[in-house]
Design a protein around this motif. Structure first.
Motif, mmCIF file in Angstrom:
data_model
loop_
_atom_site.group_PDB
_atom_site.id
_atom_site.type_symbol
_atom_site.label_atom_id
_atom_site.label_comp_id
_atom_site.label_asym_id
_atom_site.label_seq_id
_atom_site.Cartn_x
_atom_site.Cartn_y
_atom_site.Cartn_z
ATOM 1 N N ARG A 65 0.945 -1.041 -0.091
ATOM 2 C CA ARG A 65 0.118 -0.156 -0.017
ATOM 3 C C ARG A 65 0.993 1.212 0.132
ATOM 4 N NH1 ARG A 65 -4.581 -1.427 4.241
ATOM 5 N NH2 ARG A 65 -5.599 -3.206 3.045
ATOM 6 N N LEU A 66 1.782 1.508 0.789
ATOM 7 C CA LEU A 66 2.785 2.248 0.599
ATOM 8 C C LEU A 66 3.521 2.600 -0.669
ATOM 9 C CD1 LEU A 66 4.558 2.203 4.286
ATOM 10 C CD2 LEU A 66 2.747 3.836 3.452
ATOM 11 N N LEU A 67 3.883 1.480 -1.422
ATOM 12 C CA LEU A 67 4.446 1.675 -2.583
ATOM 13 C C LEU A 67 3.643 2.219 -3.454
ATOM 14 C CD1 LEU A 67 7.019 1.022 -4.394
ATOM 15 C CD2 LEU A 67 5.911 -1.098 -5.006
ATOM 16 N N CYS A 68 2.260 1.793 -3.296
ATOM 17 C CA CYS A 68 1.178 2.253 -4.382
ATOM 18 C C CYS A 68 0.834 3.692 -3.973
ATOM 19 C CB CYS A 68 0.020 1.516 -4.055
ATOM 20 S SG CYS A 68 0.074 -0.121 -4.918
ATOM 21 N N LEU A 69 1.217 4.137 -2.722
ATOM 22 C CA LEU A 69 0.996 5.687 -2.330
ATOM 23 C C LEU A 69 1.931 6.467 -2.949
ATOM 24 C CD1 LEU A 69 -1.114 7.234 -0.764
ATOM 25 C CD2 LEU A 69 0.533 6.749 1.291
ATOM 26 N N LEU A 70 3.087 5.931 -2.889
ATOM 27 C CA LEU A 70 4.310 6.454 -3.505
ATOM 28 C C LEU A 70 4.345 6.741 -4.841
ATOM 29 C CD1 LEU A 70 7.214 7.765 -2.807
ATOM 30 C CD2 LEU A 70 8.222 5.457 -3.427
ATOM 31 N N ILE A 71 3.867 5.745 -5.490
ATOM 32 C CA ILE A 71 3.602 5.963 -6.958
ATOM 33 C C ILE A 71 2.301 6.728 -7.295
ATOM 34 C CG2 ILE A 71 2.616 4.680 -9.200
ATOM 35 C CD1 ILE A 71 4.182 2.236 -7.986
ATOM 36 N N ALA A 72 1.331 6.844 -6.558
ATOM 37 C CA ALA A 72 0.149 7.975 -6.677
ATOM 38 C C ALA A 72 0.918 9.358 -6.548
ATOM 39 C CB ALA A 72 -0.871 7.829 -6.069
ATOM 40 N N VAL A 73 1.812 9.472 -5.368
ATOM 41 C CA VAL A 73 2.357 10.873 -5.441
ATOM 42 C C VAL A 73 3.266 11.391 -6.600
ATOM 43 C CG1 VAL A 73 4.070 12.300 -3.729
ATOM 44 C CG2 VAL A 73 2.217 10.916 -2.746
ATOM 45 N N LEU A 74 4.194 10.331 -7.067
ATOM 46 C CA LEU A 74 4.811 10.602 -8.263
ATOM 47 C C LEU A 74 3.720 11.009 -9.445
ATOM 48 C CD1 LEU A 74 7.664 8.056 -7.537
ATOM 49 C CD2 LEU A 74 7.999 10.486 -7.247
ATOM 50 N N LEU A 75 2.944 10.335 -9.665
ATOM 51 C CA LEU A 75 2.097 10.496 -10.855
ATOM 52 C C LEU A 75 1.232 11.771 -10.447
ATOM 53 C CD1 LEU A 75 0.639 7.166 -11.443
ATOM 54 C CD2 LEU A 75 2.300 8.335 -12.751
ATOM 55 N N SER A 76 1.112 12.192 -9.423
ATOM 56 C CA SER A 76 0.333 13.573 -9.257
ATOM 57 C C SER A 76 1.251 14.692 -9.667
ATOM 58 C CB SER A 76 -0.324 13.579 -7.906
ATOM 59 O OG SER A 76 0.851 13.873 -6.852
ATOM 60 N N THR A 77 2.356 14.441 -9.091
ATOM 61 C CA THR A 77 3.583 15.646 -9.143
ATOM 62 C C THR A 77 3.905 15.845 -10.841
ATOM 63 O OG1 THR A 77 4.484 15.016 -7.206
ATOM 64 C CG2 THR A 77 5.837 16.230 -8.690
ATOM 65 N N VAL A 78 3.722 14.681 -11.542
ATOM 66 C CA VAL A 78 3.891 14.615 -13.026
ATOM 67 C C VAL A 78 3.049 15.184 -13.592
ATOM 68 C CG1 VAL A 78 4.458 13.060 -15.142
ATOM 69 C CG2 VAL A 78 5.739 12.660 -12.939
ATOM 70 N N ALA A 79 1.677 15.160 -13.061
ATOM 71 C CA ALA A 79 0.654 15.429 -13.859
ATOM 72 C C ALA A 79 0.397 17.053 -13.658
ATOM 73 C CB ALA A 79 -0.843 14.836 -13.336
ATOM 74 N N ALA A 80 0.723 17.568 -12.565
ATOM 75 C CA ALA A 80 0.996 18.885 -12.113
ATOM 76 C C ALA A 80 2.102 19.621 -12.841
ATOM 77 C CB ALA A 80 1.155 19.334 -10.744
ATOM 78 N N LEU A 81 3.043 18.905 -13.288
ATOM 79 C CA LEU A 81 4.171 19.502 -14.116
ATOM 80 C C LEU A 81 3.746 19.833 -15.528
ATOM 81 C CD1 LEU A 81 7.398 18.029 -12.711
ATOM 82 C CD2 LEU A 81 6.893 20.459 -12.721
ATOM 83 N N LEU A 82 2.932 18.449 -15.881
ATOM 84 C CA LEU A 82 2.461 18.576 -17.282
ATOM 85 C C LEU A 82 1.295 19.572 -17.591
ATOM 86 C CD1 LEU A 82 1.968 14.783 -18.173
ATOM 87 C CD2 LEU A 82 3.628 16.471 -19.301
ATOM 88 N N VAL A 83 0.610 19.713 -16.438
ATOM 89 C CA VAL A 83 -0.523 20.768 -16.647
ATOM 90 C C VAL A 83 0.093 22.187 -16.706
ATOM 91 C CG1 VAL A 83 -2.274 22.230 -15.339
ATOM 92 C CG2 VAL A 83 -2.388 19.557 -15.428
ATOM 93 N N PHE A 84 1.173 22.571 -15.808
ATOM 94 C CA PHE A 84 1.815 23.583 -16.125
ATOM 95 C C PHE A 84 2.820 23.856 -17.403
ATOM 96 C CE2 PHE A 84 5.833 26.135 -15.628
ATOM 97 C CZ PHE A 84 5.539 27.180 -15.059
ATOM 98 N N ILE A 85 3.131 22.898 -17.695
ATOM 99 C CA ILE A 85 3.856 23.045 -19.190
ATOM 100 C C ILE A 85 2.829 23.182 -20.248
ATOM 101 C CG2 ILE A 85 5.227 21.628 -20.775
ATOM 102 C CD1 ILE A 85 6.671 20.355 -18.362
ATOM 103 N N LEU A 86 1.832 22.537 -20.111
ATOM 104 C CA LEU A 86 0.847 22.676 -21.236
ATOM 105 C C LEU A 86 0.053 24.116 -21.213
ATOM 106 C CD1 LEU A 86 -0.660 19.066 -21.331
ATOM 107 C CD2 LEU A 86 0.903 20.171 -23.077
ATOM 108 N N ARG A 87 -0.190 24.470 -20.258
ATOM 109 C CA ARG A 87 -0.919 25.745 -20.044
ATOM 110 C C ARG A 87 -0.147 26.843 -20.268
ATOM 111 N NH1 ARG A 87 -6.469 25.764 -19.806
ATOM 112 N NH2 ARG A 87 -6.334 27.939 -18.631
ATOM 113 N N SER A 88 1.344 26.630 -19.877
ATOM 114 C CA SER A 88 2.144 27.874 -20.441
ATOM 115 C C SER A 88 2.524 27.761 -21.881
ATOM 116 C CB SER A 88 3.406 27.816 -19.663
ATOM 117 O OG SER A 88 4.153 26.584 -19.994
ATOM 118 N N ARG A 89 2.422 26.573 -22.682
ATOM 119 C CA ARG A 89 2.718 26.386 -23.885
ATOM 120 C C ARG A 89 1.545 27.184 -24.969
ATOM 121 N NH1 ARG A 89 7.854 25.670 -25.500
ATOM 122 N NH2 ARG A 89 8.956 24.309 -24.076
#
Length: 64
Positions: free
Chosen positions: A7-31
C-alpha cells in the motif's frame, strides 16, 4: 512484502504521478499562451486536488 508495504508503494507511485501531472498541466498551460501566473495556479490546483486523494489514502492505509 507485507500488505502495508504494498500500500505504501502504491501511495508513493500516486504521489509521483500527481507531481508529474501537475508539471504537465503547468507546461501545457504555459505553452498554450496563458500567463505563467495562471499556469502556476492551474498546476497548483491539480497538485492540491491529487494530494487530497493521497491524504485520504494515507488515512485508509493507517486506519487513522
Amino acid at each position: 512484502m507485507t500488505a502495508v508495504g504494498v500500500r505504501l508503494l502504491c501511495l508513493l507511485i500516486a504521489v509521483l504521478l500527481s507531481t508529474v501531472a501537475a508539471l504537465l498541466v503547468f507546461i501545457l498551460r504555459s505553452r498554450l499562451g496563458v500567463r505563467v501566473s495562471e499556469a502556476v495556479l492551474w498546476a497548483g490546483s491539480a497538485f492540491g486536488g491529487s494530494m487530497v486523494v493521497v491524504l485520504g489514502a494515507l488515512v485508509f492505509v493507517f486506519g487513522g
